[in-house]
Design a protein around this motif. Sequence first.
Motif, mmCIF file in Angstrom:
data_model
loop_
_atom_site.group_PDB
_atom_site.id
_atom_site.type_symbol
_atom_site.label_atom_id
_atom_site.label_comp_id
_atom_site.label_asym_id
_atom_site.label_seq_id
_atom_site.Cartn_x
_atom_site.Cartn_y
_atom_site.Cartn_z
ATOM 1 N N GLY A 295 -56.284 -22.217 -22.008
ATOM 2 C CA GLY A 295 -55.130 -23.034 -21.670
ATOM 3 C C GLY A 295 -54.871 -23.184 -20.191
ATOM 4 O O GLY A 295 -53.893 -23.842 -19.806
ATOM 5 N N ARG A 296 -55.710 -22.612 -19.328
ATOM 6 C CA ARG A 296 -55.509 -22.690 -17.888
ATOM 7 C C ARG A 296 -56.498 -23.676 -17.272
ATOM 8 O O ARG A 296 -57.638 -23.817 -17.734
ATOM 9 C CB ARG A 296 -55.685 -21.312 -17.245
ATOM 10 N N THR A 297 -56.054 -24.346 -16.212
ATOM 11 C CA THR A 297 -56.901 -25.298 -15.498
ATOM 12 C C THR A 297 -57.494 -24.611 -14.278
ATOM 13 O O THR A 297 -56.775 -23.981 -13.492
ATOM 14 C CB THR A 297 -56.092 -26.526 -15.069
ATOM 15 N N TYR A 298 -58.808 -24.738 -14.087
ATOM 16 C CA TYR A 298 -59.510 -24.088 -12.985
ATOM 17 C C TYR A 298 -60.128 -25.149 -12.076
ATOM 18 O O TYR A 298 -60.718 -26.128 -12.552
ATOM 19 C CB TYR A 298 -60.605 -23.157 -13.518
ATOM 20 N N THR A 299 -59.982 -24.928 -10.779
ATOM 21 C CA THR A 299 -60.604 -25.797 -9.786
ATOM 22 C C THR A 299 -61.931 -25.186 -9.374
ATOM 23 O O THR A 299 -61.997 -24.023 -8.987
ATOM 24 C CB THR A 299 -59.695 -25.968 -8.557
ATOM 25 N N LEU A 300 -62.990 -25.975 -9.448
ATOM 26 C CA LEU A 300 -64.355 -25.477 -9.279
ATOM 27 C C LEU A 300 -64.866 -25.773 -7.875
ATOM 28 O O LEU A 300 -64.322 -26.595 -7.138
ATOM 29 C CB LEU A 300 -65.262 -26.118 -10.329
ATOM 30 N N SER A 301 -65.952 -25.086 -7.515
ATOM 31 C CA SER A 301 -66.589 -25.278 -6.209
ATOM 32 C C SER A 301 -68.087 -25.411 -6.410
ATOM 33 O O SER A 301 -68.629 -25.023 -7.454
ATOM 34 C CB SER A 301 -66.259 -24.114 -5.272
ATOM 35 N N PRO A 302 -68.804 -25.948 -5.417
ATOM 36 C CA PRO A 302 -70.205 -26.320 -5.611
ATOM 37 C C PRO A 302 -71.162 -25.166 -5.921
ATOM 38 O O PRO A 302 -72.270 -25.429 -6.381
ATOM 39 C CB PRO A 302 -70.573 -26.983 -4.275
ATOM 40 N N GLU A 303 -70.787 -23.918 -5.680
ATOM 41 C CA GLU A 303 -71.713 -22.828 -5.995
ATOM 42 C C GLU A 303 -71.644 -22.415 -7.459
ATOM 43 O O GLU A 303 -72.383 -21.535 -7.891
ATOM 44 C CB GLU A 303 -71.438 -21.609 -5.099
#
Length: 813
Positions: A295-303
């Motif tokens: 239920g949580r939103t995660y912001t991703l990064s290129p690695e």
Amino acid sequence: MKVPVEWLRAFLDTQATLAEIAATLNAIGLEVEGIDDPAERLAGFRVAEVVSAAPHPDADKLQVLSVVAGADVNGGAPVQVVCGAPNARAGIKGVLGLPGAVVPANGMALRKSAIRGIESNGMMCSVRELELGEEHDGIIELPGDAPVGAAFAEYRGTSPVIEVAITPNRPDCMGVEGIARDLAAAGLGTFKPYRAEPVAGDFPCPVEIRTDDSEGCPAFYGRVIRGVRNGASPEWMQRRLIAAGQRPISALVDITNYLMLGFGRPAHVYDLAKLSGPVVARRARAGEQVLALNGRTYTLSPEMTVIADDAQVHDIAGIMGGEHSGVGESTTDVLLEIAWFDPERIGLTGRRLGLASDARTRFERGVDPAFLDEGLDLLTALVLEVCGGEPSQVVRAGTPPNEPKRIAYDPALAGRLGGVAVPEAEQRRILTALDFAVAPDPELRSGQSWTVTAPLRRLDIEGPADIVEEVVRIHGLDRIASVALPRAEGVARPTATPQQRIERRLRRVAAARGLNEAVTWSFVPLADAEAFAESAGGLWVLDNPISEEMKAMRPSLLPGLLAAARRNLDRGAAGLRLFEIGRRYLRGEGVASDERATLAVLLAGEKAPRGWATGKAQRFDAYDAKADALALLAEAGVPVERVQVTAPDAAGPGPQFHPGQSATLRLGPKAVLARFGALHPRLLAQFDVDAPVVAAELFLDALPARKGADGFARAPYAPPALQAVTRDFAFVVPADLPAGELVRAVQGADKANIVAARLFDEFRGPGVPEGAKSLAVEVTLQPGEHSFTDEQLQAIAGRIVAAAQRLGAVLRG
């Protein structure tokens, strides 16, 4: 990890008792943390039959049941039970909790009681009340052939559960099958691996599957199954999952969890109708987001590695799936995914996102790269068995690591390194049982080196020592004889180094001065470390920290002590006296050693409480820190009478200290032994410490070598034959002259005769010029073989005055 014994026996044919299984697990290095027997929680619950049901006379939603629960309950006659379940009716069989039984879900002890004036002799139970699932709309309905009066735990086949602590180097034991393999190798039974027959596809896979991140996801296998029915999973599967601590959700989700817990292989199922275009393992794009199943939103990064289609990210690879493509009751077509992800990448992603899961635990330790096809076969077979459907052909994108480790091994090493001689035949049996390949076979000759090939799942095997560990732990660590270490004849010599002896001595002195020893982490938050860094880039930052709060190696002991002070002050402590001996870690050009021995003292809050004699509470000040620092330096063998107190300057105690209430202690201009003073208010605000704090740091690596440090006794004391003589001198000096400089100049004026000098008065006022002060010094003179004559005393006094005059001092008349 929870291991239900009933599930374990599915992989292990054994007659061993629960106690024998637990003892063997401990013996082979799989520590048993606890054993839970659900039968004990279900004691007092019986299989019972409802023979009649009538409405409650005073409650519309209650019924009065007549229930038979066996010959030993009320002599076999029915007992009366009040029940509110809508499905309670005559003729059904359920579970009756007798008076004295404890309901597992809420801990309520059942007793005979009256409900709306009608006596009730127990309770008919629901699934949720017995912690067997989430259903609670009605009471449990058992099959018609359920034996009335039987203990429900026996009827259900409730299994004990063993809690096993799996160390990070044994990911092969993160499934029940792996634990069974080890137990079989230890002689506790016969290993029964379970594999499904490959299922040929009926049609080409309609979804393109590929991996564009060969480093993060070297292998990505999948297939589609059409026409599935996603209802509840079978009772046998739910029973095992619940016993292993997993809540049943739906048939498709439960199957993937069953594969993970049983075989240590995480997998994922996507709702095909929610996917758009090719399904690809790739690197995340900066700023991409995913709504995970928690239920949580995660912001991703290129690695980070993700599983995505043309529209969006659907899976944080190897950690958690996305909510958007999750399966539900309406799901009819699914995509099965089974992949191999780089353990280091999974660990990095999990830490960056602060996201933990059962899948991450297994992938970051390393799953079996040889189990992709077999795992997909098992997953397919279970889906077809439970949910039906029609499978497509398998798509295999990429290749998992497939080069096993081959190690040259001498069987005699078990005796030399492991401390127990294990026959070669037994070593070969153990290794073979653990799925190692031993060559050449069977023409092995005694004393010949073996080539041992480790299974791909055993990522912890790196060299011959690891082979010895496998042999010895299965053979039995308890078989290693206890042998005393050899020791020299006579009295044992001390083994502590001079540095260790100094640290021990300093601990005793610090404790004697009322300080409490603290032991804090060598790792601190990056922001805390930067506040004490001596220069930019002067920190050791961990690539693989335990957590983001323990990322940097401490450049000072004070961050840890400040954190300890904050915790104690927040809990109502009025004052703190802490010290710690440890290492600080420096990095940069010209650093002679990265690791420096240090002693830190921290004094916070109240020095003395308020009282009728003293008035307000007294706070610690910089002089308290200075006194502790000098006392500790003296115990370390430093000639404190020669120590210089240097006021803050460019090379002063540092920006962490208050510029007007701090200084350094030195022997000469370069040898900085310690720093002390009040900590800067800005630093205290950063650490959220709402109290004045003073501190001192002693740099033990900079202390001069102590003469005679290796001796066992002090030099004999010979008292002087003649009495000492004291003389007082009062000097007018510039107001900014440190008193210590005057005392040192006076004491050094005649080293042969002056044995001590101390300041006993400071005066500013009438008779003393503006901008000056009067310092009075007591000088102790020690005659040798003869008493001093007046002429000698006059000469010594002249040398004292001359030494003071070189500092601008004038003898007061």
